[in-house]
Design an enzyme around this catalytic site. Structure first.
Site, PDB file in Angstrom:
ATOM      1  N   CYS A 100       0.948  -1.295   0.711  1.00 32.10           N
ATOM      2  CA  CYS A 100      -0.185  -0.034   0.251  1.00 32.10           C
ATOM      3  C   CYS A 100       0.726   1.352  -0.243  1.00 32.10           C
ATOM      4  O   CYS A 100       1.485   1.520   0.682  1.00 32.10           O
ATOM      5  CB  CYS A 100      -0.978  -0.130   0.770  1.00 32.10           C
ATOM      6  N   HIS A 292     -13.492   5.222  -3.055  1.00 34.01           N
ATOM      7  CA  HIS A 292     -11.584   3.718  -2.644  1.00 34.01           C
ATOM      8  C   HIS A 292     -12.575   3.048  -2.902  1.00 34.01           C
ATOM      9  O   HIS A 292     -11.253   1.539  -2.468  1.00 34.01           O
ATOM     10  CB  HIS A 292     -11.843   4.080  -1.027  1.00 34.01           C
ATOM     11  N   GLU A 447      -6.617  -5.725   4.596  1.00 34.32           N
ATOM     12  CA  GLU A 447      -7.823  -4.876   4.658  1.00 34.32           C
ATOM     13  C   GLU A 447      -7.737  -4.741   2.897  1.00 34.32           C
ATOM     14  O   GLU A 447      -9.669  -4.279   3.070  1.00 34.32           O
ATOM     15  CB  GLU A 447      -6.013  -3.659   3.690  1.00 34.32           C
TER      16      GLU A 447
HETATM   17 FE1  SF4 Z   1      -3.169   1.721  -0.029  1.00 39.46          FE
HETATM   18 FE2  SF4 Z   1      -6.232   2.815  -0.218  1.00 39.46          FE
HETATM   19 FE3  SF4 Z   1      -3.842   3.674  -2.129  1.00 39.46          FE
HETATM   20 FE4  SF4 Z   1      -4.661   0.676  -1.993  1.00 39.46          FE
HETATM   21  S1  SF4 Z   1      -5.925   2.615  -2.604  1.00 39.46           S
HETATM   22  S2  SF4 Z   1      -2.639   1.758  -2.343  1.00 39.46           S
HETATM   23  S3  SF4 Z   1      -4.772   0.462  -0.084  1.00 39.46           S
HETATM   24  S4  SF4 Z   1      -4.171   4.051  -0.066  1.00 39.46           S
HETATM   25 FE    FE Z   2      -6.800   1.104   2.651  1.00 39.70          FE
END
Ligand code: SF4
Ligand code: FE
Length: 483
Positions: A100, A292, A447
């Protein structure tokens, strides 16, 4: 153009005054701490690649606010092409770091806040959108890492924020003055907190009128007075303190999470983007989560590429790569990985402009993307472990391999296909161990399950967004019940 170099970025963090605790000790300089440094290296890749001409198309964008070239991690998506480029950029970074790289949470928070503050102003006559865009301009100009902080401590899950015995279990406003707000609470699982310049705090769920004080969104410098960060542990993390590259598996890179405590933090009004507008908390959560959930179709597939590569390399080093069942397992891993990517691309290509002009992903497809991500990395990891064999968890340490007495025995008995050294075989196994059992598994597996919302959150969205009634109508028409 104010793009920071990798070194500028690292130096800029050194100049901050964060309060950070790691394993029971307050650390004055987290930048050089061996547990933090790999995650800093990963985040720094978002700066490093942005300076390389071959990646400019993915890593850079033209700001709609200033017309300047900015790092895509600070950009408001202006088209479906921008949304697609974001996913491709994330896959690239996942491939380069195998972990990440932390900077997406802030990107997703910025994009969600842009359209929600606009909608809020239209509906309520507030003035948050201009405040937000003024703030974002500074983020773009200074090329900052912004952490998006959403998940509250939540206490007893049966109780609403206002019903908790301790009101601080959800971040809330404790005081409003003519200068700004004072806020208190904590945010858990904060990706990349120690490597961030800024923290954007948002509510964690839909709120009711009684919960006005919990409907709060704002930005603070990560070293603002009253902020305390406590570093989260990961499996096998102390191997990084052992002075062994090989045993760590991915010695250069890793992610990190932290608890962020907000102990009566003052936020001036020019950094406040919601303060009591409870009716818009759900929309902010939904849009942030949508972005996200799209992100995971990029980053997790990039890490998946590394894991598939490690599985193939281990099979080659052990002489099993020609076996038909191994080939089939590799194909299955590819299928699962590309399915997640396809969902990330699809929800981007089907994105649409919001009223502020910023593009939002197709939420139904983004939720399908993330629901697949809660499952497929586990299956990919299972297949990788199947291919690896038991040595994945029984391999002696690098120090044993180097030991004058037992080292030669190990090199002799762990030797396999002539073309590969024993060390190469061991390095690949350790990389796979990192990704499926070690610190990398925290990001690639757990995660994937809970980040951007646990699977049930996506199922609720699918039930809400799928228009089941329309499907019933389609069936009734074909069955001759309705015209
Ligand atoms: Fe990390 Fe979230 Fe970016 Fe994936 S989307 S690299 S888990 S910050
Ligand atoms: Fe994340």
């Amino acid at each position: 153009m104010a793009l920071m170099s990798r070194d500028d970025y690292i130096e800029s963090l050194r100049g901050m005054n964060k309060r950070v605790f790691i394993m029971g000790q307050e650390v004055t300089n987290p930048v050089d701490h061996p547990l933090v440094r790999p995650s800093l290296n990963a985040c720094a890749m978002t700066y490093e690649l942005a300076r390389q001409p071959e990646y400019a198309g993915l890593m850079l964008a033209t700001s709609n606010l200033t017309g300047q070239t900015v790092n895509r991690f600070t950009h408001l998506h202006q088209s479906t092409a921008d949304l697609v480029a974001k996913v491709k950029m994330q896959r690239l970074l996942g491939q380069m770091t195998g972990c990440c790289f932390q900077r997406c949470v802030g990107l997703d928070a910025l994009n969600a806040l842009d359209s929600v503050t606009y909608d809020m102003d239209q509906a309520l006559g507030t003035r948050y959108h201009a405040t937000f865009r003024h703030y974002l301009r500074q983020v773009q100009e200074r090329d900052l890492v912004v952490d998006g902080a959403m998940t509250d401590a939540k206490g007893d899950r049966q109780l609403r924020p206002s019903q908790q015995a301790d009101p601080d279990l959800f971040v809330h406003i404790v005081e409003k003055t003519s200068d700004g707000l004072v806020v208190r609470g904590a945010k858990l699982h904060q990706t990349g907190a120690l490597n961030s310049h800024e923290i954007i705090v948002m509510p964690t769920q839909t709120l009711s009128e009684k919960e006005r004080d919990y409907a709060v969104a704002f930005a603070v410098p990560a070293d603002a007075p009253g902020i305390v960060m406590v570093y989260g542990r990961q499996p096998s993390d102390t191997r990084r303190l052992e002075d062994s590259q090989l045993d760590v598996g991915n010695p250069q890179f890793g992610g990190h999470e932290a608890v962020i405590i907000l102990d009566d933090v003052f936020v001036p009004w020019e950094r406040v983007f919601m303060a009591g507008e409870y009716a818009f908390s759900g929309l902010l959560v939904e849009r942030f989560a949508g972005y996200h959930r799209q992100s995971y179709g990029g980053c997790k597939t990039g890490v998946g590429d590394v894991l598939i590569g490690a599985a193939q390399a281990v099979a080659q080093a052990q002489g099993t790569d020609k076996a038909s069942h191994i080939k089939d397992k590799i194909v299955e891993m590819i299928h699962l990985n590309e399915t997640m990517y396809a969902c990330g691309i699809a929800c981007s290509a089907e994105g649409q402009a919001t009223a502020s002009g910023t593009y939002l992903v197709n939420l139904l497809l983004a939720n399908v993307c993330k629901l697949n991500v809660t499952r497929f990395p586990y299956e990919i990891a299972r297949l990788a472990q199947d291919i690896a064999g038991g040595l994945l968890v029984t391999l002696p340490s690098e120090k044993d391999l180097a030991h004058p007495e037992v080292g030669p025995y190990l090199k002799k008995y762990l030797h396999s296909v002539d073309r590969y050294t024993t060390e190469e075989r061991c390095r690949m196994l350790r990389l796979m161990e990192n990704l499926t059992l070690g610190p990398g598994a925290a990001a690639y597996l757990t995660e994937s399950m809970h980040g951007a919302g646990s699977p049930q959150a996506q199922r609720i969205m699918l039930a809400r967004l799928a228009d089941l009634e329309e499907k019933v109508r389609l069936a009734r028409r074909l069955a001759g019940i309705e015209q």
